[in-house]
Design a protein around this motif. Structure first.
Motif, PDB file in Angstrom:
ATOM      1  N   GLU A   7      84.338  -1.369   4.685  1.00 51.59           N
ATOM      2  CA  GLU A   7      83.235  -2.254   5.507  1.00 51.59           C
ATOM      3  C   GLU A   7      83.784  -3.110   6.883  1.00 51.59           C
ATOM      4  OE1 GLU A   7      80.853  -3.711   2.466  1.00 51.59           O
ATOM      5  OE2 GLU A   7      80.342  -1.934   1.448  1.00 51.59           O
ATOM      6  N   LEU A   8      83.532  -3.106   7.275  1.00 50.52           N
ATOM      7  CA  LEU A   8      84.072  -4.413   8.662  1.00 50.52           C
ATOM      8  C   LEU A   8      83.711  -5.854   9.738  1.00 50.52           C
ATOM      9  CD1 LEU A   8      87.209  -1.805  10.342  1.00 50.52           C
ATOM     10  CD2 LEU A   8      86.734  -3.268   8.463  1.00 50.52           C
ATOM     11  N   CYS A   9      82.921  -5.581   8.748  1.00 54.81           N
ATOM     12  CA  CYS A   9      82.213  -6.977   9.606  1.00 54.81           C
ATOM     13  C   CYS A   9      81.873  -7.420   8.704  1.00 54.81           C
ATOM     14  CB  CYS A   9      80.862  -5.848  10.164  1.00 54.81           C
ATOM     15  SG  CYS A   9      80.635  -4.928  10.859  1.00 54.81           S
ATOM     16  N   GLY A  10      82.691  -8.279   8.595  1.00 49.88           N
ATOM     17  CA  GLY A  10      82.294 -10.043   8.251  1.00 49.88           C
ATOM     18  C   GLY A  10      83.532 -10.553   8.627  1.00 49.88           C
ATOM     19  N   GLU A  94      77.490  -2.313  18.942  1.00 53.58           N
ATOM     20  CA  GLU A  94      79.525  -3.168  19.532  1.00 53.58           C
ATOM     21  C   GLU A  94      79.971  -2.827  18.841  1.00 53.58           C
ATOM     22  OE1 GLU A  94      77.421  -6.253  22.995  1.00 53.58           O
ATOM     23  OE2 GLU A  94      77.101  -7.016  20.583  1.00 53.58           O
ATOM     24  N   ARG A  95      79.671  -3.469  16.853  1.00 53.53           N
ATOM     25  CA  ARG A  95      80.283  -3.526  16.339  1.00 53.53           C
ATOM     26  C   ARG A  95      81.142  -1.854  15.925  1.00 53.53           C
ATOM     27  NH1 ARG A  95      75.847  -6.855  13.827  1.00 53.53           N
ATOM     28  NH2 ARG A  95      75.827  -4.320  11.983  1.00 53.53           N
ATOM     29  N   GLN A  96      79.660  -0.776  15.883  1.00 58.05           N
ATOM     30  CA  GLN A  96      80.277   0.710  15.713  1.00 58.05           C
ATOM     31  C   GLN A  96      81.570   0.918  16.740  1.00 58.05           C
ATOM     32  OE1 GLN A  96      79.494   2.565  13.344  1.00 58.05           O
ATOM     33  NE2 GLN A  96      78.660   1.353  11.569  1.00 58.05           N
ATOM     34  N   THR A 106      83.300   4.935  10.757  1.00 60.93           N
ATOM     35  CA  THR A 106      81.632   4.505  10.519  1.00 60.93           C
ATOM     36  C   THR A 106      81.919   3.720   9.626  1.00 60.93           C
ATOM     37  OG1 THR A 106      81.805   6.902  11.785  1.00 60.93           O
ATOM     38  CG2 THR A 106      79.441   5.050  11.296  1.00 60.93           C
ATOM     39  N   CYS A 107      81.538   3.121  10.194  1.00 61.39           N
ATOM     40  CA  CYS A 107      81.117   1.738   9.650  1.00 61.39           C
ATOM     41  C   CYS A 107      79.790   1.323   8.549  1.00 61.39           C
ATOM     42  CB  CYS A 107      81.492  -0.086   9.707  1.00 61.39           C
ATOM     43  SG  CYS A 107      80.817  -1.637   8.725  1.00 61.39           S
ATOM     44  N   ASP A 108      79.694   1.255   7.333  1.00 68.56           N
ATOM     45  CA  ASP A 108      78.408   1.429   6.387  1.00 68.56           C
ATOM     46  C   ASP A 108      78.148   0.621   5.594  1.00 68.56           C
ATOM     47  OD1 ASP A 108      80.361   1.742   4.102  1.00 68.56           O
ATOM     48  OD2 ASP A 108      79.213   3.469   3.905  1.00 68.56           O
ATOM     49  N   CYS A 109      78.573  -1.028   5.879  1.00 69.37           N
ATOM     50  CA  CYS A 109      78.363  -1.940   5.477  1.00 69.37           C
ATOM     51  C   CYS A 109      77.091  -1.710   5.490  1.00 69.37           C
ATOM     52  CB  CYS A 109      78.919  -3.122   5.756  1.00 69.37           C
ATOM     53  SG  CYS A 109      78.835  -3.950   7.604  1.00 69.37           S
ATOM     54  N   ALA A 110      76.180  -3.437   4.885  1.00 70.03           N
ATOM     55  CA  ALA A 110      75.256  -3.744   4.811  1.00 70.03           C
ATOM     56  C   ALA A 110      74.215  -4.227   6.069  1.00 70.03           C
ATOM     57  CB  ALA A 110      74.808  -4.287   3.298  1.00 70.03           C
ATOM     58  N   ALA A 111      74.990  -5.165   6.737  1.00 72.75           N
ATOM     59  CA  ALA A 111      74.213  -5.239   7.918  1.00 72.75           C
ATOM     60  C   ALA A 111      74.442  -3.892   8.657  1.00 72.75           C
ATOM     61  CB  ALA A 111      75.862  -6.089   8.464  1.00 72.75           C
ATOM     62  N   CYS A 112      75.118  -3.140   9.170  1.00 72.13           N
ATOM     63  CA  CYS A 112      75.165  -1.900   9.610  1.00 72.13           C
ATOM     64  C   CYS A 112      74.491  -0.733   9.141  1.00 72.13           C
ATOM     65  CB  CYS A 112      77.015  -1.276   9.328  1.00 72.13           C
ATOM     66  SG  CYS A 112      78.059  -2.113  10.853  1.00 72.13           S
ATOM     67  N   GLN A 113      74.046  -0.743   8.022  1.00 73.59           N
ATOM     68  CA  GLN A 113      72.724   0.097   7.148  1.00 73.59           C
ATOM     69  C   GLN A 113      71.569  -0.876   7.657  1.00 73.59           C
ATOM     70  OE1 GLN A 113      73.798   0.162   2.575  1.00 73.59           O
ATOM     71  NE2 GLN A 113      75.392   2.230   3.875  1.00 73.59           N
TER      72      GLN A 113
HETATM   73 ZN   LIG Z   1      79.562  -3.157   9.403  1.00 77.41          ZN
END
Ligand SMILES: [Zn+2]
Ligand SMILES: [Zn+2]
Length: 307
Positions: A7-10, A94-96, A106-113
């Motif tokens: 989870e990389l979008c913090g 952009e994040r992905q 592939t990030c599956d954090c809450a923001a990405c989902q």
């Molecule tokens: Zn994410």
């Protein structure tokens, strides 16, 4: 080998997004605040835990890694940390792309989902009917569907305004402040016509106007423009965020230079409280704000005329 974080979008810092962080693998650090060397941290990688980012901060003092939390961590809990791409700063695609190219997953954090629903407004056009948020040609507030030629027109205007903005930045960098101000103002007026009120480009132009006025020595007008970009930082990053605290610091300095010392004391004081949670005691930033606060307080006290 450490398992890859997924989870990389913090974002680094307190008070940002308690549910959008990265899983990061860290040793069992125990309660509220502690110090350990980076090598120790790697040697004792005995657990990973979840902890909302607002309760967790890492920084270095020299070659010592310091991890502070505002609550105890139990053994086996996972801690979150940030790897860079954050949903406040980049959209999902952009994040992905960044995460794929740098970390190969592939990030599956809450923001990405979740699809960044709460953050569409920071990059949205203004609805021509209700001034609400237009996302992918639909108004999220009144459900108006914006036709494709109108959308194309909005995109073209957006590109034009970006060019204006870049021209103005060029003039500002060449210290042609009067000319830069005129173009920045033109850019702001145009952007206000078609961008949603919380669009980041509006905040950027306010910040640039503030810089321009400050460079000319008009700190009072600079402060008025800066207020808008400070408010934007609060909305985007949160009222306890590092970004907001740094914007407040900037505003406090400008207010001091403008002679608006009462406002300066209020802003610097707020900023100081936030930084006290974000930085270790004695940190350079804390000292700077403290000094500013003291100077402003001194300036508030009426001077006694010597007889
Ligand atoms: Zn994410
Ligand atoms: Zn609408």
């Amino acid at each position: 080998m450490v398992p890859p974080p997924n989870e990389l979008c913090g974002i680094p810092g307190f008070g940002l997004v308690p549910d959008q962080e990265i899983r990061h693998y860290i040793q069992n650090l125990g309660p509220a605040a502690l110090k350990s060397s980076p090598t120790e941290a790697i040697k004792h990688r005995t657990f990973f835990g979840t902890l909302p980012l607002r309760q967790f901060k890492i920084f270095f003092i020299g070659d010592t890694l310091v991890v502070c939390t505002t609550k105890d961590i139990s053994k086996g809990e996972e801690i979150y940390n940030c790897y860079g791409p954050h949903y406040c700063r980049m959209n999902r695609d952009e994040r992905q792309a960044v995460l794929q190219s740098q970390y190969h997953f592939t990030c599956d954090c809450a923001a990405c989902q979740g699809g960044d629903v709460d953050h569409h407004r920071f990059g949205a056009y203004k609805c021509p009917r209700c001034a609400g948020v237009v996302h992918t040609s639909t108004c999220l507030e009144c459900d108006l569907i914006v036709d494709s030629s109108t959308m194309a027109n909005l995109k073209a205007r957006s590109t034009q305004c970006q060019k204006l903005f870049e021209n103005a930045c060029g003039l500002m960098n060449a210290q042609q402040y009067q000319a830069a101000l005129a173009v920045f103002e033109q850019c702001r007026e145009q952007r206000q016509e078609f961008l949603y009120k919380h669009h980041r480009d509006l905040a950027l132009v306010q910040d640039a106007l503030a810089r321009c006025w400050a460079s000319q020595g008009d700190f009072c007008t600079a402060a008025d423009h800066l207020n808008a970009s400070v408010e934007f930082a609060r909305l985007l990053y949160g009222s306890r965020s590092l970004e907001y605290a740094h914007e407040l610091h900037k505003l406090a300095e400008v207010l001091f230079n403008a002679g608006r010392v009462r406002e300066c004391v209020d802003v610097a004081d707020r900023c100081l409280h936030m930084f006290a949670d974000l930085y270790p005691p004695g940190h350079k930033v804390l000292r700077e704000v403290k000094e500013l606060c003291e100077m402003a307080q001194k300036a508030l006290v009426p001077q006694v005329n010597p007889r």
